[in-house]
Write an enzyme that holds these catalytic residues in place. Structure first.
Site, PDB file in Angstrom:
ATOM      1  N   LYS A 137      21.974  53.935  67.097  1.00 49.68           N
ATOM      2  CA  LYS A 137      21.912  54.711  68.352  1.00 49.68           C
ATOM      3  C   LYS A 137      22.286  53.917  69.588  1.00 49.68           C
ATOM      4  O   LYS A 137      22.593  54.508  70.618  1.00 49.68           O
ATOM      5  CB  LYS A 137      20.492  55.244  68.553  1.00 49.68           C
ATOM      6  N   LYS A 218      20.618  63.382  58.318  1.00 54.29           N
ATOM      7  CA  LYS A 218      19.242  63.859  58.491  1.00 54.29           C
ATOM      8  C   LYS A 218      19.185  65.068  59.431  1.00 54.29           C
ATOM      9  O   LYS A 218      19.886  65.095  60.442  1.00 54.29           O
ATOM     10  CB  LYS A 218      18.436  62.699  59.092  1.00 54.29           C
ATOM     11  N   LYS A 221      16.290  66.646  65.670  1.00 59.15           N
ATOM     12  CA  LYS A 221      16.091  67.438  66.888  1.00 59.15           C
ATOM     13  C   LYS A 221      17.173  67.141  67.912  1.00 59.15           C
ATOM     14  O   LYS A 221      17.320  67.859  68.880  1.00 59.15           O
ATOM     15  CB  LYS A 221      14.700  67.309  67.489  1.00 59.15           C
TER      16      LYS A 221
HETATM   17  N1  AQP Z   1      14.870  65.254  58.772  1.00 63.55           N
HETATM   18  C1  AQP Z   1      13.670  64.759  58.617  1.00 63.55           C
HETATM   19  N2  AQP Z   1      13.064  64.805  57.417  1.00 63.55           N
HETATM   20  C2  AQP Z   1      11.810  64.318  57.247  1.00 63.55           C
HETATM   21  N3  AQP Z   1      11.090  63.769  58.236  1.00 63.55           N
HETATM   22  C3  AQP Z   1      11.659  63.705  59.450  1.00 63.55           C
HETATM   23  N4  AQP Z   1      11.230  63.234  60.634  1.00 63.55           N
HETATM   24  C4  AQP Z   1      12.180  63.409  61.570  1.00 63.55           C
HETATM   25  N5  AQP Z   1      13.249  64.008  61.025  1.00 63.55           N
HETATM   26  C5  AQP Z   1      12.955  64.197  59.708  1.00 63.55           C
HETATM   27  C6  AQP Z   1       9.922  62.650  60.823  1.00 63.55           C
HETATM   28  O1  AQP Z   1       9.297  63.314  61.902  1.00 63.55           O
HETATM   29  C7  AQP Z   1       8.466  62.380  62.586  1.00 63.55           C
HETATM   30  C8  AQP Z   1       8.752  62.408  64.036  1.00 63.55           C
HETATM   31  O2  AQP Z   1      10.098  62.057  64.259  1.00 63.55           O
HETATM   32  P1  AQP Z   1      10.450  61.353  65.613  1.00 63.55           P
HETATM   33  O3  AQP Z   1       9.993  62.175  66.716  1.00 63.55           O
HETATM   34  O4  AQP Z   1       9.971  59.945  65.574  1.00 63.55           O
HETATM   35  O5  AQP Z   1      11.960  61.397  65.668  1.00 63.55           O
HETATM   36  P2  AQP Z   1      13.073  60.960  64.710  1.00 63.55           P
HETATM   37  O6  AQP Z   1      12.637  60.395  63.420  1.00 63.55           O
HETATM   38  O7  AQP Z   1      13.916  60.051  65.489  1.00 63.55           O
HETATM   39  O8  AQP Z   1      13.744  62.335  64.393  1.00 63.55           O
HETATM   40  P3  AQP Z   1      14.569  63.242  65.316  1.00 63.55           P
HETATM   41  O9  AQP Z   1      14.228  63.076  66.758  1.00 63.55           O
HETATM   42  O10 AQP Z   1      14.433  64.603  64.761  1.00 63.55           O
HETATM   43  O11 AQP Z   1      16.008  62.778  65.048  1.00 63.55           O
HETATM   44  P4  AQP Z   1      16.803  61.530  65.568  1.00 63.55           P
HETATM   45  O12 AQP Z   1      16.535  60.400  64.617  1.00 63.55           O
HETATM   46  O13 AQP Z   1      18.204  61.973  65.495  1.00 63.55           O
HETATM   47  O14 AQP Z   1      16.336  61.228  66.976  1.00 63.55           O
HETATM   48  C9  AQP Z   1       8.720  61.007  61.960  1.00 63.55           C
HETATM   49  O15 AQP Z   1       7.706  60.745  61.045  1.00 63.55           O
HETATM   50  C10 AQP Z   1      10.030  61.199  61.264  1.00 63.55           C
HETATM   51  O16 AQP Z   1      10.169  60.338  60.171  1.00 63.55           O
END
Ligand code: AQP
Length: 351
Positions: A137, A218, A221
């Site tokens: 990122k 993945k 959000k």
């Molecule tokens: N796709 C997923 N499958 C399973 N678990 C997931 N988590 C997130 N996406 C998946 C889990 O949700 C918790 C909170 O996530 P976060 O707020 O720490 O954000 P993140 O992991 O960075 O996920 P985002 O925001 O949806 O996506 P990105 O990475 O693109 O910013 C965590 O326990 C996470 O593992």
């Protein structure tokens, strides 16, 4: 990870004393959080939130809306405030009970950032350089925030502050939990036993829910608002049905579970299993001889899980003052729980 019991042997009494108030009467303490960086997805639910709800009666639990983590990327302050409240409301709507677990907002408990600094003075630059999320990122981009680089240390502070023994998170957080373990072990070794060494507690099903349109990535959000690949927890049922029915599968005529070679259909089976409480997605494959029925059942299962949450959300969102008051109360309890560990860490490190 079976060595945790040994790592924790002899932990200072100050650190463990608040376990006496553990409602389940066990030594388990569970900490986890979700960043208010966007609208929560089904991945957040299956990998994290749904499990928080199941775990809350089994141990002392602290669940946080980790709003400081949301400052690591470009953000709009007003939207952050709204998403923080929305995320907290979703926690409650999903079934987290503030009478049973501690429900708080990270920035309300200043011990998180204070402990972070002590842990930054324990962590090595080389360790942070290896963090995959930073590489993906931020590294090499001109406007990358320093906080994105150091955020795994804040996450370690979040966990260690409450003596978390288990951290229920999705698979993408594995490396960060490993860092928290390494820092706890190093701090204990160099300054005396202070922290409980936590263990990652991954979901058995739905640990990594994939994007419905791009099943090698993945579900996130961060996806654009109009993305068909990400199911949002507050998507209306007809939108959920549309997204699932348009999910990418493959050209093979049969339904089979093979995440590596058939990620699209395997993801649907994983979602179906996660939403029906089935422990073996592969076993579900045999029940289907075509994608249409699989997609229909998957959409029904997702709607079945999310519709009650959405109804409850609508009630709670009508009274935001109640949600704010719940968070305030949670913050008071969190501060009490955090104080002994922070004090022990300060003393141990020489402050
Ligand atoms: N796709 C997923 N499958 C399973 N678990 C997931 N988590 C997130 N996406 C998946 C889990 O949700 C918790 C909170 O996530 P976060 O707020 O720490 O954000 P993140 O992991 O960075 O996920 P985002 O925001 O949806 O996506 P990105 O990475 O693109 O910013 C965590 O326990 C996470 O593992």
């Amino acid at each position: 990870m079976s060595h945790t019991a040994t790592d924790n042997r002899g932990i200072d009494d100050t650190v463990t004393s608040h376990r006496a108030t553990n409602p389940a009467g066990t030594n388990r303490t569970i900490f986890s959080g979700i960043q208010p960086t966007g609208r929560l997805t089904l991945g957040n639910y299956l990998g994290a939130l749904g499990r928080f709800v199941d775990l809350q009666h089994a141990a002392r639990c602290v669940f946080c809306v980790v709003d400081l983590h949301a400052l690591t990327v470009e953000h709009d302050p007003r939207r952050l405030h709204q998403l923080t409240r929305e995320t907290a409301t979703i926690y409650l709507a999903a079934g987290l009970d503030p009478a049973v677990c501690v429900l708080t907002r990270q920035s309300d408990v200043s011990a998180h950032t204070e402990l972070m600094y002590l842990l930054e003075s324990t962590a090595y630059v080389g360790e942070l350089n290896r963090m995959i999320q930073f590489k993906e990122k931020g590294r090499g981009r001109p406007r990358t925030r320093v906080s994105l680089y150091t955020y795994p240390v804040l996450m370690a502070a979040d966990i260690l502050l409450y003596g978390g023994t288990e951290v229920p998170v999705g698979d993408d957080q594995r490396q960060h939990v490993e860092l928290a373990r390494d820092l706890a072990i190093r701090f204990n070794r160099e300054y005396g036993r202070t922290f409980v060494v936590p263990e990652m507690s991954p979901a058995t099903v739905g640990a990594r829910v994939m994007d419905l349109q791009n099943p090698t990535a993945k579900m996130s959000k961060d996806a654009p608002a109009d993305s068909l690949g990400s199911i949002r927890l507050l998507d209306p049922p007809e939108v959920i049905v549309r997204k699932v029915s348009r999910a990418v599968t493959d050209t093979s005529p049969d339904v089979g579970y093979d995440p590596e070679n058939r990620p699209g259909v395997s993801n649907l089976l994983e979602i179906l299993a996660g939403c029906t409480g089935e422990s073996d997605p592969a076993a579900l494959a045999g029940k289907y001889d075509g994608y249409a029925a699989l997609k229909r059942d998957t959409a029904d299962a997702v709607v079945g899980v999310l519709e009650p949450l959405q109804n409850r959300y609508a009630e709670l969102a009508a009274d935001p003052a109640h949600v704010d008051a719940t968070l305030r109360l949670g913050a008071e309890r969190a501060r009490e729980l955090a104080a002994p560990t922070l004090a022990a860490a300060r003393t141990a490190i020489g402050l």
